[in-house]
Design a protein around this motif. Structure first.
Motif: not given
Length: 124
Positions: A19-31, A42-45
């Protein structure tokens, strides 16, 4: 020196890098959801916090959301891990690694020819 990461941490880094080196938490969850991962929040955080502690990510607050930015590029991480592999298994010898790839048919003849051409022409 770039820190080692777990397979799970690396998966998160790949999402940020893609994601061009930057991502919001929500984007990470979607992917993660797209790839079938059902990790708990909690695991992801926890994993993201470890990546920040290891110096691979930095975080910035955008209102109530966290934005994660890669501090280390994917290419730099790959180079560091390759060097670690060479040192651990081949005493720093790239020739040993390449020999293993060829002898064990871990590299196709086409890939070998591409590498040979790359070597002969020099770096782009």
């Amino acid at each position: 020196m770039i820190a080692q990461v777990s397979d799970s941490e690396l998966e998160l880094m790949k999402i940020v890098w893609a994601n061009e080196g930057t991502a919001l938490y929500a984007h990470i969850m979607e992917e993660l959801a797209k790839s079938g991962r059902t990790w708990q929040k909690n695991t992801i955080i926890t994993l993201l916090s470890r990546l920040v502690e290891k110096g691979l990510l930095k975080t910035k607050k955008l209102g109530r959301r966290n934005e994660y930015t890669a501090v280390v590029s994917e290419a730099d991480y790959q180079a560091a891990q390759t060097q670690t592999l060479l040192n651990k298994l081949y005493e720093g010898s790239a020739k040993g690694l390449v020999s293993t790839l060829i002898q064990r048919d871990l590299i196709s003849p086409e890939e070998y020819e591409e590498l040979k051409q790359f070597w002969e022409e020099g770096k782009p």
